[in-house]
Design a protein around this motif. Structure first.
Motif, PDB file in Angstrom:
ATOM      1  N   ARG A   3       0.818  -1.219   0.000  1.00 23.62           N
ATOM      2  CA  ARG A   3       0.000   0.000   0.000  1.00 23.62           C
ATOM      3  C   ARG A   3       0.849   1.265   0.000  1.00 23.62           C
ATOM      4  N   GLU A   6       6.351   2.993   4.342  1.00 23.43           N
ATOM      5  CA  GLU A   6       6.263   3.764   5.587  1.00 23.43           C
ATOM      6  C   GLU A   6       7.562   4.523   5.843  1.00 23.43           C
ATOM      7  N   ARG A  20       4.998   8.533   5.386  1.00 22.93           N
ATOM      8  CA  ARG A  20       3.843   9.063   6.117  1.00 22.93           C
ATOM      9  C   ARG A  20       3.688  10.562   5.911  1.00 22.93           C
ATOM     10  N   ASP A  26      -1.034   6.577  -2.295  1.00 17.23           N
ATOM     11  CA  ASP A  26      -0.765   5.163  -2.034  1.00 17.23           C
ATOM     12  C   ASP A  26      -0.573   4.418  -3.349  1.00 17.23           C
ATOM     13  N   SER A  68       3.615  -0.823   4.370  1.00 16.15           N
ATOM     14  CA  SER A  68       2.280  -1.201   4.833  1.00 16.15           C
ATOM     15  C   SER A  68       1.600  -2.073   3.785  1.00 16.15           C
ATOM     16  N   GLY A  70      -2.176  -3.489   3.512  1.00 14.93           N
ATOM     17  CA  GLY A  70      -3.463  -3.409   4.199  1.00 14.93           C
ATOM     18  C   GLY A  70      -3.293  -2.642   5.499  1.00 14.93           C
ATOM     19  N   GLN A  71      -3.673  -3.270   6.609  1.00 13.67           N
ATOM     20  CA  GLN A  71      -3.519  -2.637   7.922  1.00 13.67           C
ATOM     21  C   GLN A  71      -2.240  -3.080   8.629  1.00 13.67           C
ATOM     22  N   ASP A  72      -1.501  -4.032   8.045  1.00 10.60           N
ATOM     23  CA  ASP A  72      -0.251  -4.511   8.641  1.00 10.60           C
ATOM     24  C   ASP A  72       0.928  -3.719   8.080  1.00 10.60           C
ATOM     25  N   VAL A  73       2.042  -3.800   8.803  1.00 12.04           N
ATOM     26  CA  VAL A  73       3.284  -3.172   8.345  1.00 12.04           C
ATOM     27  C   VAL A  73       4.377  -4.230   8.331  1.00 12.04           C
TER      28      VAL A  73
END
Length: 734
Positions: A3, A6, A20, A26, A68, A70-73
């Motif tokens: 995505r 980071e 960030r 994205d 990243s 999805g919601q994981d890194v």
């Protein structure tokens, strides 16, 4: 899909990149990245390679990336994150690792499933999916293990913090607590009730701060002259022929005696010049040698007696432990009394000696005085004993404080061991470790089965056929591939190893090899993230279009695609397929610009509108020159690309205005009437476009100021000569 990046660290020009705070959007499924040479595109492809498991990389040691999904890194430093998403990368590193052997004529064999081997392919795919499920189970159990360890660690941290707060100790941490815990053979014996704990805490936090006293001031014994010396001086009278008037008037006697030193070598009066021999003889008889000697001795003794004794500074009363304070106070009082009495005695002796000086012919007596040295020795001995008692008490106090603190720490360590939750956590961790062992064994079994299936597959690979089809599409029939005997493939031209290949041929076979390698060993394109970096190096314009559409069609089904390039034709060919006529990219398609900032670091930016709308980079070059024109930076590095950009702009604009094969220098009269100005522009562009000349230019001029001036001249000339063209460029790039 990936995505967003980071952060990137220790990765050359991308060190310190923070996605960030980046304005870049994205990632989409299809991503196009444009940037000039040395902007950081290849390094970015290497950064993506950090996500693979144990793959070679040319980045500095310690480089890592956080991405990243999805919601994981994913963190490339964590072994469990590397390899979770397979990333296949085509760049110079891929070519060097696979094809740069024996002049690019040989490469490791690829094993691709053909029609006759569907069963093996399905078997490999099934084993791969099963292995992924086992890996997911492993990660799930491992996550519980990590969470339990974290809870256990938090309990240790909380107890250590509570213990440290009670004791007023800042550096007592969980590792210290666990170290003490390992040394407890019977933890229950170290638990304390609340009252005992509070008593020990109070002892450990005793703020009494007493330091050992290493040395006391040195007190000297009574100094000479002593009573016998004084008595002798008082008793002795000099032999002399006394002059009564001088004997009766001490002040006059001193005056005469002082004046005699002016007549040591003459009998004439120093005042009136008359003969004074008779008077000088009488005075000499009065002030005899014995008189002078005794007078000097008495004067010296008075000086010694009136010299003050050395003052001494003993430790303050509060610096002594309470048990010895009273004793120290009493002994120091006696020492002060001794010093006072000593001062009185010496003052009395000095007074008597002064009387003696006034009446040298008179004998005086002095009262007997006891020997004072023994009394002083006793006082000093008692002070040193008090010091020893104080130091012993300090050692015992420090020992008591340490002992009390140790018992409090052992109490908290015992709580950590005996806490019901801790016992459950230990039991759970034991179960988890056993489960991880079983899952690992299953994974190893699946890996062995997968290896056996791949071994069988290798015997009937159709990779060479697929590579040959791609090579015919890119190069025609001139170069082909055949399976060699040493488990490798070989590139052939007219029946012989294809040596001395051109750069374009090497690029083509490298790309073909890479595209076919994506399907080896049962891999599915739908599972792969693919990053292709500058795949058209040294290829002519026809091949640029072929490669662009080959990538678009061949990689359309991959999980996620990244294509980076510095070539504007290739960039626009991809953009034409991914965007509409107005330059707006289709859904799931996005484009970026990689740019080197003033500090030398690279940034990933949203693609400027003028690059999205137009097919050439003419507008972008104009935009960059205007940035130089408005810049206030004084850093030389910020302007090093200015001469090259100015050259490109002049070549494109003047080539359109005067379409002849001659160089731009011969066309500068389109913009400048003044020959001197044309030479200045040409000199700056030509010298600044080459490394050695640039060094000379930097050596003899203010390069940032010169760069801004040259761009300003060109912009003003363009606005004057071609105002419509200039205004449209400004509008389209603003």
């Amino acid at each position: 899909m990936l995505r967003r990046i980071e952060s990137i660290s220790q990765s050359a020009v991308w060190d310190g990149y923070d996605g960030r705070t980046s304005p870049a959007p994205d990632f989409a499924r299809y991503n196009l990245i444009y940037g000039w040479n040395a902007s950081g595109k290849t390094t970015l492809s290497r950064v993506f390679g950090l996500l693979n498991k144990s793959s070679p990389n040319r980045l500095p040691t310690g480089a890592f990336v956080r991405v990243s999904v999805g919601q994981d890194v994913l963190d490339s430093r964590k072994e469990q994150d590397r390899g979770r998403i397979p990333v296949c990368i085509f760049n110079r590193d891929f070519i060097d690792a696979n094809l740069q052997q024996d002049d690019y004529t040989r490469a490791p064999a690829l094993f691709i499933v053909g029609e006759d081997n569907i069963r093996l392919g399905n078997r490999i795919a099934s084993l791969t999916r099963r292995r992924e499920r086992v890996l997911t189970m492993y990660r799930s159990v491992q996550k519980k293990q990590i969470e339990t360890n974290a809870a256990k660690e938090k309990a240790a941290t909380d107890l250590a913090r509570e213990c440290g707060t009670m004791l007023g100790v800042r550096d007592f941490r969980a590792p210290n607590l666990k170290t003490i815990q390992h040394g407890l053979t019977a933890p229950g014996d170290h638990l304390l009730d609340a009252a005992t704990l509070q008593v020990l805490v109070n002892q450990a936090r005793d703020q009494s701060d007493f330091a050992p006293i290493r040395n006391l001031p040195v007190v000297l014994p009574p100094l000479p002259p002593g009573v016998d010396d004084v008595a002798g001086l008082l008793r002795e009278t000099p032999r002399q022929n006394t002059i009564k008037r001088l004997a009766d008037d001490p002040s006059l006697s001193d005056w005469v005696r002082t004046g005699l030193r002016f007549h040591e070598h003459s009998t004439a009066c120093a005042f009136c010049g008359n003969d004074a021999a008779q008077a000088l003889e009488a005075y000499a008889d009065h002030f005899s040698d014995e008189y002078r000697r005794q007078h000097a001795a008495i004067t010296a003794a008075i000086g010694q007696l009136e010299q003050p004794r050395q003052a001494h500074t003993f430790p303050h009363e509060k610096e002594w432990v309470p048990d010895v304070r009273a004793k120290v106070r009493e002994v120091l009082s006696r020492l002060l009394g001794w010093e006072a009495r000593e001062g009185e005695i010496r003052a009395t002796w000095a007074g008597l000696l002064r009387e003696k000086l006034a009446n040298m012919e008179t004998a005086f007596t002095v009262e007997a005085v006891e020997d004072r040295a023994p009394e002083l020795a006793v006082i000093l001995a008692e002070l040193h004993q008090a010091k020893d008692d104080h130091n012993l008490a300090c050692d015992e106090l420090a020992s008591r404080l340490r002992s009390a603190a140790d018992k409090v720490k052992e109490h908290f360590a015992a709580r950590f061991v005996l806490d019901p939750g801790a016992a459950e956590a230990i039991a759970f961790l034991s179960e988890v470790e056993a489960a991880l062992g079983r899952i690992k064994a299953v994974g190893q079994k699946i890996a062995a089965q997968s290896t056996a299936a791949n071994t069988e597959l290798q015997r009937s690979s159709v990779a060479t056929n697929q590579i040959n089809e791609l090579l015919k599409r890119l190069l025609g029939p001139s170069i082909s591939v055949e399976q060699a005997q040493d488990n490798r493939i070989q590139f052939i031209r007219e029946g012989q190893p294809a040596t001395n290949m051109s750069d374009g041929e090497r690029t083509a076979i490298s790309l073909a090899y890479f595209l076919v390698s994506l399907g080896q060993n049962g891999q599915r394109l739908e599972d792969l993230v693919v990053f292709v970096d500058d795949p058209i190096c040294s290829l002519d314009a026809n091949h640029i279009y072929d490669v662009a559409y080959l990538l678009i069609t061949s990689l359309k089904t991959c999980r996620q695609l990244f294509i980076s390039t510095h070539n504007s034709e290739f960039f626009n060919t991809i953009k034409q397929d991914w965007a509409d006529r107005g330059g707006k990219f289709k859904p799931q398609h996005v484009a970026y610009l990689v740019s080197r900032q003033g500090g030398g670091t690279s940034q990933l930016l949203v693609l400027p509108d003028h690059l999205a709308k137009f097919r050439s980079d003419y507008h972008h070059v104009f935009y960059c020159l205007r940035q130089f024109q408005a810049s206030t930076s004084l850093e030389v590095d910020a302007y090093l690309s200015c001469p090259n950009l100015l050259r490109r702009f002049l070549e494109m604009y003047l080539g359109f205005r005067r379409p002849t094969p001659k160089g731009y220098q011969t066309k500068l009269d389109v913009l400048f009437d003044d020959e001197v100005e044309r030479r200045a522009i040409a000199r700056y562009v030509d010298e600044g476009s080459h490394g050695a000349s640039t060094l000379r230019l930097l050596e003899f001029s203010d390069f940032p100021a010169v760069s801004r001036e040259m761009v300003e001249r060109v912009m003003q000339a363009l606005e004057r000569v071609d105002p419509d063209h200039y205004s449209v460029l400004v509008a389209e790039t603003t």
